[in-house]
Design a protein around this motif. Structure first.
Motif, short mmCIF file in Angstrom:
data_model
loop_
_atom_site.label_atom_id
_atom_site.label_comp_id
_atom_site.label_asym_id
_atom_site.label_seq_id
_atom_site.Cartn_x
_atom_site.Cartn_y
_atom_site.Cartn_z
N ASP A 40 36.76 20.69 6.56
CA ASP A 40 36.96 22.10 6.82
C ASP A 40 38.35 22.45 6.30
OD1 ASP A 40 35.65 24.21 9.20
OD2 ASP A 40 37.60 24.67 8.29
N ASP A 42 40.28 24.63 7.42
CA ASP A 42 41.12 24.93 8.58
C ASP A 42 41.59 23.61 9.18
OD1 ASP A 42 41.97 25.32 11.27
OD2 ASP A 42 40.77 27.14 11.43
N GLU A 43 42.86 23.29 8.99
CA GLU A 43 43.40 22.00 9.41
C GLU A 43 43.27 21.77 10.92
OE1 GLU A 43 47.31 21.29 7.86
OE2 GLU A 43 46.69 21.79 5.82
N GLU A 44 43.44 22.79 11.71
CA GLU A 44 43.32 22.64 13.16
C GLU A 44 41.88 22.33 13.56
OE1 GLU A 44 43.91 22.01 16.99
OE2 GLU A 44 45.51 22.18 15.51
N ALA A 45 40.93 23.05 12.95
CA ALA A 45 39.51 22.78 13.23
C ALA A 45 39.16 21.36 12.80
CB ALA A 45 38.62 23.79 12.50
N ARG A 47 41.20 18.73 12.54
CA ARG A 47 41.86 17.77 13.44
C ARG A 47 41.11 17.70 14.78
NH1 ARG A 47 46.57 18.71 12.11
NH2 ARG A 47 46.83 20.70 13.19
N SER A 48 40.76 18.84 15.32
CA SER A 48 40.04 18.89 16.59
C SER A 48 38.69 18.18 16.48
CB SER A 48 39.86 20.34 17.02
OG SER A 48 39.08 20.43 18.17
N TRP A 49 37.97 18.47 15.41
CA TRP A 49 36.66 17.86 15.17
C TRP A 49 36.79 16.34 15.05
CZ3 TRP A 49 34.22 14.96 11.44
CH2 TRP A 49 32.82 14.98 11.44
N ASP A 51 39.16 14.38 16.19
CA ASP A 51 39.49 13.80 17.49
C ASP A 51 38.26 13.72 18.39
OD1 ASP A 51 42.14 13.60 16.70
OD2 ASP A 51 42.80 15.36 17.85
#
Length: 112
Positions: A40, A42-45, A47-49, A51
């Motif tokens: 993705d 979106d780096e935050e999305a 990273r969250s995925w 994790d």
């Protein structure tokens, strides 16, 4: 390429938001699919995925589609990106699963 059902099919998810998480959960429950990563922009999305699923989130579409063991992709990306993502996957000889609609325009759908 896995032509027999003796091993799970290695799959990468493209689009790691809400539906990408749902798909990852379904893949994890499957005996015939193996979750090998996702992508993705979106780096935050991403990273969250990563994790949540303990699976790599690749930094680029090319890297995700070229990772070892990848035989298929599931497109959970926005519809207007399906043509681009389908083309990139097909150029690598990957199977492509996608959400519906397959595209936002007839022209894009026919191209896919």
């Amino acid at each position: 390429m896995n032509t027999l059902t003796t091993q799970p099919l290695g799959i990468v998810v493209i689009g790691l938001g809400g539906f990408g998480n749902f798909i990852a959960g379904c893949i994890r429950q499957s005996e015939t699919l193996q979750l090998l990563g996702g992508y993705d922009p979106d780096e935050e999305a991403a990273r969250s995925w990563s994790d949540r699923w303990q699976s790599p989130a690749y930094p680029s579409l090319v890297e995700a589609l070229s990772a070892p063991g990848i035989e298929a992709t599931f497109l959970a990306s926005p519809n207007h990106l399906h043509r681009e993502h389908s083309k990139a996957a097909a150029e690598r000889g990957l199977h492509v699963f996608t959400t519906k609609p397959i595209a936002n325009t007839v022209v894009d759908a026919q191209a896919i």
